[in-house]
Write a protein that holds these residues in place. Structure first.
Motif, PDB file in Angstrom:
ATOM      1  N   SER A  68       0.814  -1.220   0.000  1.00 40.53           N
ATOM      2  CA  SER A  68       0.000   0.000   0.000  1.00 40.53           C
ATOM      3  C   SER A  68       0.845   1.267   0.000  1.00 40.53           C
ATOM      4  N   ARG A  69       2.121   1.142   0.370  1.00 39.62           N
ATOM      5  CA  ARG A  69       3.029   2.291   0.394  1.00 39.62           C
ATOM      6  C   ARG A  69       3.883   2.388  -0.870  1.00 39.62           C
ATOM      7  N   THR A  70       3.725   1.440  -1.779  1.00 38.95           N
ATOM      8  CA  THR A  70       4.542   1.406  -2.989  1.00 38.95           C
ATOM      9  C   THR A  70       3.873   2.235  -4.087  1.00 38.95           C
ATOM     10  N   PRO A  71       4.603   3.136  -4.710  1.00 32.50           N
ATOM     11  CA  PRO A  71       3.992   3.989  -5.739  1.00 32.50           C
ATOM     12  C   PRO A  71       3.665   3.221  -7.016  1.00 32.50           C
ATOM     13  N   HIS A  72       2.699   3.756  -7.740  1.00 31.54           N
ATOM     14  CA  HIS A  72       2.326   3.292  -9.077  1.00 31.54           C
ATOM     15  C   HIS A  72       1.655   1.920  -9.083  1.00 31.54           C
ATOM     16  N   VAL A  73       1.399   1.341  -7.914  1.00 28.31           N
ATOM     17  CA  VAL A  73       0.623   0.109  -7.826  1.00 28.31           C
ATOM     18  C   VAL A  73      -0.461   0.307  -6.774  1.00 28.31           C
TER      19      VAL A  73
END
Length: 386
Positions: free
Chosen positions: A147-152
């Motif tokens: 949930s903290r990873t960008p673009h996903v």
């Protein structure tokens, strides 16, 4: 030259898809139509979509690319985690990938960022069958990282049963998946739109138990072959003959039933046991283990499969058949998967205008009722992914 071929009846596939979509919609469950057994055939995919499936899924990126190249715009899901090196291709052809490793998620994030899109992730959970997925105790931590990873974006949770170890989908394991979904939403303050309970083996559970949070099933075998993978029994109202393997005869001669001379290992290990039955008509069809799983073939009436080498299918027939005579076989999932993959088996498409409603004889119907009633006592056969 006549080659072995598979005749595909698209109308029967559409009928099977529509029947299952209708039955599951009453339980609040959407259907992802799985095309991997047919090499991502655009025609079969279109038949599934015409039958009402919500999206399409495949475990092979090549197949998803074939669907996109054919102009299919339906939502596509990659049903097997890509490797990090495949991340860019996965993001290019699919909107969602099933994942279980943070390293893969990071690669998908980079690929999605490069393309300026947000890629959906379905986090797979290991619920006992011991194929893919993270253990339940690790789901929250990994979901928090995703949930903290960008673009996903975390689009949902998924599970897979009855594939490696034959674990039966049940109220307990599906309830565990539902509870995990509710936990993640409460802890992370998000909504998970897809809770994918599994494959065609989930149908018996889905038809008799509360679905909980499960709102998606990934159906391939049941749509294509009209049977329940846990029992191999026909599903009521579905066609089991949407795929027919047609193979020409190349030899048909009277021969003895036992070999002559000392014996050792055969081409594929121990030779098939043979007993003295006098002289029979031994017929050879031009297909073999390189092209099909001979154990998954249903021969025509009066014909039996004796053995198979790499390129010969040895049969017993009631009488001699002229070379070139075509024999028609039914296929199970294993046989279909291998035959569709063989470059030596061609496919032909047909669309019956008004497919007859399949009929189940009273004996089969009674067996189906007994199997559904006593499903908890059934030990399912381990099979390939459906």
């Amino acid at each position: 030259m006549i080659s072995p071929r598979i005749e595909i009846d698209l109308a029967k596939i559409e009928h099977n898809a529509r029947t299952l979509v209708t039955r599951l919609s009453g339980r609040g469950i959407d259907v992802t139509g799985v095309t991997k057994a047919v090499l991502g055939s655009p025609e079969v995919a279109k038949a599934m979509l015409a039958g009402g499936v919500a999206r399409l899924g495949d475990s092979r990126i090549d197949n998803l690319e074939a669907l996109r190249d054919a102009g299919i715009q339906a939502p596509l899901t990659l049903l097997r985690s890509p490797t990090p090196e495949q991340a860019d291709r996965a993001v290019a052809c699919a909107g969602i990938s099933q994942v279980s490793e943070l390293e893969v998620v990071k690669a998908l994030s980079v690929a999605a960022g490069r393309r300026g899109v947000t890629h959906g992730l379905v986090l797979m959970v290991e619920l006992g069958d011991l194929r893919e997925g993270v253990l339940p105790g690790d789901v929250l931590d990994l979901a928090r990282r995703l949930s903290r990873t960008p673009h996903v974006t975390l689009a949902g949770l998924g599970s897979n049963l009855a594939c490696r170890a034959g674990v039966v989908p049940s109220t307990d394991n599906m309830g565990e998946l539902s509870a995990l979904a509710t936990l993640l939403e409460g802890e992370l303050g998000l909504h998970l739109p897809i809770i994918s309970g599994g494959n065609s083996a989930n149908l018996a559970w889905a038809m008799k138990a509360p679905a909980g949070r499960v709102n998606d099933l990934r159906l391939g075998e049941s749509i294509l072959l009209g049977c329940d993978p846990l029992t191999r029994m026909p599903l009521s109202g579905l066609h089991t003959d949407a795929f027919i393997l047609v193979v020409p005869v190349i030899e048909s001669l009277a021969k003895p039933t036992v070999p002559r001379g000392a014996t050792g290992e055969a081409a594929f290990g121990a030779p098939t046991p043979m007993r003295e039955r006098g002289t029979i008509i031994q017929t050879i069809a031009s297909i073999g283990r390189q092209d099909v799983d001979p154990d998954g073939l249903t021969p025509p009436g009066g014909v039996s499969v004796l053995a198979a080498s790499s390129d010969h299918l040895v049969l017993e027939t009631p009488h001699r058949l002229a070379p070139g005579t075509e024999l028609r076989f039914g296929l199970d999932y294993s046989a279909l998967l291998r035959a569709m993959t063989s470059p030596f088996v061609v496919t032909t498409l047909a669309t019956t205008k008004r497919p007859l409603v399949p009929r189940v004889d009273s004996g089969t119907a009674a067996k189906l009722d007994a199997l559904r009633t006593n499903l908890s006592r059934i030990t399912p056969r381990v099979s390939a992914a459906r």
